[in-house]
Design a protein around this motif. Sequence first.
Motif, PDB file in Angstrom:
ATOM      1  N   PHE A  87      82.427  65.551  60.654  1.00 54.23           N
ATOM      2  CA  PHE A  87      81.922  64.260  60.879  1.00 54.23           C
ATOM      3  C   PHE A  87      81.223  64.166  62.236  1.00 54.23           C
ATOM      4  N   VAL A  88      79.984  63.803  62.173  1.00 54.56           N
ATOM      5  CA  VAL A  88      79.075  63.767  63.413  1.00 54.56           C
ATOM      6  C   VAL A  88      78.887  62.342  63.484  1.00 54.56           C
ATOM      7  N   GLU A  89      79.353  61.765  64.516  1.00 54.32           N
ATOM      8  CA  GLU A  89      79.016  60.372  64.972  1.00 54.32           C
ATOM      9  C   GLU A  89      78.333  60.468  66.476  1.00 54.32           C
ATOM     10  N   TRP A  90      77.577  59.217  66.565  1.00 54.09           N
ATOM     11  CA  TRP A  90      77.128  59.048  68.266  1.00 54.09           C
ATOM     12  C   TRP A  90      78.165  58.794  69.091  1.00 54.09           C
ATOM     13  N   PHE A  91      78.261  59.232  70.209  1.00 57.40           N
ATOM     14  CA  PHE A  91      79.071  59.190  71.432  1.00 57.40           C
ATOM     15  C   PHE A  91      79.172  57.939  71.991  1.00 57.40           C
ATOM     16  N   ASN A  92      80.205  57.024  71.441  1.00 58.24           N
ATOM     17  CA  ASN A  92      80.578  55.847  72.086  1.00 58.24           C
ATOM     18  C   ASN A  92      81.394  55.886  73.231  1.00 58.24           C
ATOM     19  N   PRO A  93      80.817  55.715  74.678  1.00 58.35           N
ATOM     20  CA  PRO A  93      81.931  55.838  75.630  1.00 58.35           C
ATOM     21  C   PRO A  93      83.277  54.847  75.694  1.00 58.35           C
ATOM     22  N   GLU A  94      82.937  53.570  74.823  1.00 59.69           N
ATOM     23  CA  GLU A  94      83.955  52.728  74.817  1.00 59.69           C
ATOM     24  C   GLU A  94      85.004  52.917  73.967  1.00 59.69           C
ATOM     25  N   VAL A  95      84.914  53.638  72.912  1.00 60.02           N
ATOM     26  CA  VAL A  95      85.709  54.112  71.836  1.00 60.02           C
ATOM     27  C   VAL A  95      86.386  55.278  72.309  1.00 60.02           C
ATOM     28  N   ILE A  96      85.676  56.448  72.306  1.00 56.53           N
ATOM     29  CA  ILE A  96      86.079  57.824  72.505  1.00 56.53           C
ATOM     30  C   ILE A  96      86.137  58.076  74.028  1.00 56.53           C
ATOM     31  N   GLN A  97      87.217  58.185  74.423  1.00 56.46           N
ATOM     32  CA  GLN A  97      87.624  58.900  75.779  1.00 56.46           C
ATOM     33  C   GLN A  97      87.401  60.242  76.080  1.00 56.46           C
ATOM     34  N   VAL A  98      86.740  60.546  77.095  1.00 57.53           N
ATOM     35  CA  VAL A  98      86.665  62.220  77.487  1.00 57.53           C
ATOM     36  C   VAL A  98      87.815  62.541  77.964  1.00 57.53           C
ATOM     37  N   ARG A  99      88.539  63.656  77.550  1.00 62.84           N
ATOM     38  CA  ARG A  99      89.780  64.093  77.885  1.00 62.84           C
ATOM     39  C   ARG A  99      89.753  64.442  79.588  1.00 62.84           C
ATOM     40  N   ASP A 100      88.692  65.208  80.028  1.00 65.36           N
ATOM     41  CA  ASP A 100      88.614  65.682  81.282  1.00 65.36           C
ATOM     42  C   ASP A 100      87.045  65.291  81.781  1.00 65.36           C
ATOM     43  N   PRO A 101      86.936  64.149  82.107  1.00 60.52           N
ATOM     44  CA  PRO A 101      85.415  63.753  82.562  1.00 60.52           C
ATOM     45  C   PRO A 101      84.715  64.793  83.675  1.00 60.52           C
ATOM     46  N   THR A 102      85.592  65.673  84.290  1.00 62.48           N
ATOM     47  CA  THR A 102      84.719  66.497  85.401  1.00 62.48           C
ATOM     48  C   THR A 102      84.221  67.606  84.613  1.00 62.48           C
ATOM     49  N   LYS A 103      84.951  67.765  83.445  1.00 61.34           N
ATOM     50  CA  LYS A 103      84.163  69.163  82.769  1.00 61.34           C
ATOM     51  C   LYS A 103      83.037  68.686  81.736  1.00 61.34           C
ATOM     52  N   PHE A 104      82.976  67.448  81.356  1.00 62.23           N
ATOM     53  CA  PHE A 104      81.811  66.794  80.695  1.00 62.23           C
ATOM     54  C   PHE A 104      81.292  65.377  81.297  1.00 62.23           C
ATOM     55  N   PRO A 105      80.604  65.689  82.162  1.00 61.44           N
ATOM     56  CA  PRO A 105      80.231  64.537  83.100  1.00 61.44           C
ATOM     57  C   PRO A 105      79.411  63.672  82.445  1.00 61.44           C
ATOM     58  N   GLU A 106      79.187  62.419  82.452  1.00 63.40           N
ATOM     59  CA  GLU A 106      78.097  61.462  81.790  1.00 63.40           C
ATOM     60  C   GLU A 106      76.710  61.845  82.198  1.00 63.40           C
ATOM     61  N   VAL A 107      75.734  61.445  81.527  1.00 65.97           N
ATOM     62  CA  VAL A 107      74.202  61.888  81.462  1.00 65.97           C
ATOM     63  C   VAL A 107      73.849  60.909  82.692  1.00 65.97           C
ATOM     64  N   GLU A 108      72.792  61.429  83.387  1.00 67.52           N
ATOM     65  CA  GLU A 108      72.585  60.682  84.533  1.00 67.52           C
ATOM     66  C   GLU A 108      71.562  59.493  84.189  1.00 67.52           C
ATOM     67  N   GLU A 109      70.671  60.081  83.091  1.00 67.72           N
ATOM     68  CA  GLU A 109      69.573  59.147  82.646  1.00 67.72           C
ATOM     69  C   GLU A 109      69.783  59.106  81.076  1.00 67.72           C
ATOM     70  N   LYS A 110      69.886  57.897  80.500  1.00 69.01           N
ATOM     71  CA  LYS A 110      69.808  57.836  79.145  1.00 69.01           C
ATOM     72  C   LYS A 110      68.494  58.290  78.337  1.00 69.01           C
ATOM     73  N   ALA A 111      68.621  58.831  77.252  1.00 65.08           N
ATOM     74  CA  ALA A 111      67.374  58.954  76.579  1.00 65.08           C
ATOM     75  C   ALA A 111      66.941  58.006  75.387  1.00 65.08           C
ATOM     76  N   ASP A 112      65.838  57.821  75.252  1.00 64.70           N
ATOM     77  CA  ASP A 112      65.483  56.830  74.280  1.00 64.70           C
ATOM     78  C   ASP A 112      65.184  57.445  72.825  1.00 64.70           C
TER      79      ASP A 112
END
Length: 141
Positions: free
Chosen positions: A109-134
Motif C-alpha cells: 500500500f503506497v501513499e504520499w508521505f504526509n509529515p503531519e500524519v506519519i512520524q519519522v521514527r528517527d529523523p536523523t536517518k531520514f532528513p526532510e527534503v531541502e526543497e519540495k519538488a513540483d
Amino acid sequence: LDRWVVVLDELLEVEVESALTALGLGLGYPSRYQGPDPPSDLWDGLTVHIRKAPPRTGHKDVVTCMQRCGPVTATFANGKASWLVRFETPEAAVKALTSHRRISGMKLFVEWFNPEVIQVRDPTKFPEVEEKADWRPAVRA
C-alpha cells in the motif's frame, strides 16, 4: 382498502430503491472512497510511504521493488511493515503512487508521505527534503 393504498404508495418507492440497490442498479447511497486522499501541498513530491510490507522485507527488497518506478535516493524502515522511500524525480514518485507494487507476492500500500500524519521514527536517518519538488506536471505526463 383506501388507507392501505396510501401506505403502500409510501413504501413502494423505498422498496423499489432497496431492490434496485441490492441488484446494483439503483441510485443507492453514494459510496465513500476508501483509498488515501490525494496529495496536498504538504507533500514534498519525492517521498512515498509504504504500508503492509511483508515482515521480512529488507532494504534491498524495497529498493529493488521501487526502482521499477524510477531512481531511489533513500529508504528508511519506519516501524513494522512501514517504509519511507525517497525518489530522485517527482515522476518516479507519482508512478509509485499510481502503480501496483508487490514484495514476496504481497501487495504494498503506497501513499504520499504526509509529515503531519506519519512520524519519522528517527529523523536523523531520514532528513526532510531541502526543497519540495513540483509533482503536478508529473501527473499530466
